[in-house]
Design a protein around this motif. Structure first.
Motif, PDB file in Angstrom:
ATOM      1  N   GLU A   3       0.848  -1.198   0.000  1.00 50.30           N
ATOM      2  CA  GLU A   3       0.000   0.000   0.000  1.00 50.30           C
ATOM      3  C   GLU A   3       0.882   1.245   0.000  1.00 50.30           C
ATOM      4  N   ALA A   5       0.491   5.798   0.104  1.00 47.18           N
ATOM      5  CA  ALA A   5      -0.431   6.929   0.300  1.00 47.18           C
ATOM      6  C   ALA A   5      -0.110   8.057  -0.669  1.00 47.18           C
ATOM      7  N   ASN A  68      -3.714   4.454  -1.229  1.00 46.98           N
ATOM      8  CA  ASN A  68      -4.608   5.120  -0.276  1.00 46.98           C
ATOM      9  C   ASN A  68      -4.669   6.589  -0.672  1.00 46.98           C
ATOM     10  N   ASN A  70      -5.964  10.313  -0.556  1.00 48.67           N
ATOM     11  CA  ASN A  70      -6.596  11.273   0.354  1.00 48.67           C
ATOM     12  C   ASN A  70      -6.909  12.504  -0.488  1.00 48.67           C
ATOM     13  N   GLU A  75     -10.737   9.808   2.450  1.00 47.42           N
ATOM     14  CA  GLU A  75      -9.915   8.634   2.132  1.00 47.42           C
ATOM     15  C   GLU A  75     -10.622   7.701   1.158  1.00 47.42           C
ATOM     16  N   ARG A  76      -9.851   7.218   0.150  1.00 43.35           N
ATOM     17  CA  ARG A  76     -10.380   6.221  -0.792  1.00 43.35           C
ATOM     18  C   ARG A  76      -9.263   5.277  -1.185  1.00 43.35           C
ATOM     19  N   LYS A  77      -9.597   4.008  -1.366  1.00 41.56           N
ATOM     20  CA  LYS A  77      -8.609   3.029  -1.807  1.00 41.56           C
ATOM     21  C   LYS A  77      -8.786   2.803  -3.300  1.00 41.56           C
ATOM     22  N   GLU A  99     -11.398   2.826  -8.116  1.00 38.29           N
ATOM     23  CA  GLU A  99     -11.676   2.624  -6.693  1.00 38.29           C
ATOM     24  C   GLU A  99     -11.921   1.151  -6.385  1.00 38.29           C
ATOM     25  N   GLU A 102     -13.014  -3.967  -0.242  1.00 40.65           N
ATOM     26  CA  GLU A 102     -12.436  -5.218   0.264  1.00 40.65           C
ATOM     27  C   GLU A 102     -13.104  -6.454  -0.328  1.00 40.65           C
TER      28      GLU A 102
END
Length: 197
Positions: A3, A5, A68, A70, A75-77, A99, A102
């Motif tokens: 991951e 950011a 990740n 921002n 926040e969005r994955k 986007e 899980e």
């Protein structure tokens, strides 16, 4: 999956002129495609900008990242869906993100790592990697950083195809007939075979 950011801000002005100004300031125009659908049923894009210094860590690397994002504190994955580079300078011009959640499966190319000394290489052949990545489909939490393939029993003149592989929890999206790796005959292996005869 690894991951990383990245911070971004919404873009009000879009178009070529606005994008050019952004790039001069060290920013890259980006779009995020997510769950929100427009009137035509297609995913609606959120236009934002992100610093090139942050994006480069996710772009110029062999690794595949879950990003990740921002955007203005929200926040969005996401995963990187598409990148646009300048044809002559290779500078990053634009990035599209998709986007992820899980539970929703995504399809992404994962690097291949060959393990072991192939039988055919011991016999003088040359191991040849035909594709560097295999496309897999799964929720992002189930996707590994690399796909390890054991080549110990791969003989001279033999190949491993995608259809012969299986990984727990992953669906392979690359066509089954695609060759991943093979052991090619060399002069040395032909000479050894001739001597053995």
């Amino acid at each position: 999956m690894r991951e990383i950011a990245i911070n971004g801000q919404k873009r009000e002005a879009t178009g070529k002129k606005a994008s050019k100004l952004l790039r001069k300031e060290g920013m890259v125009p980006c779009n995020l495609y997510g769950e929100v659908k427009g009137e035509n049923g297609l995913p609606e894009a959120l236009s934002f900008q992100a610093p090139f210094t942050e994006l480069r860590k996710a772009v110029y690397t062999p690794h595949v990242y879950v990003v990740n994002l921002n955007i203005d504190g929200k926040e969005r994955k996401a995963i990187i869906k598409e990148l646009q580079f300048h044809p002559t300078t290779d500078a990053l011009l634009h990035a599209d993100f998709y986007e992820v959640t899980e539970t929703k499966p995504i399809t992404v190319g994962i690097p291949v790592k060959l393990n072991g000394l192939a039988q055919g290489v011991r016999e003088g052949g040359k191991l040849n990697l035909s594709i560097r990545k295999i496309d897999v489909t799964a929720p992002y939490k189930n996707i590994p950083e690399i796909l390890e393939i054991d080549v110990t029993n791969l003989g001279l003149g033999k190949a491993i195809k995608v259809g012969e592989l299986s990984f727990e929890g992953l669906e392979l999206a690359t066509p089954a007939q695609v060759v991943v790796c093979s052991v090619k005959e060399t002069r040395a292996s032909k000479a050894a075979a001739a001597a053995a005869e």
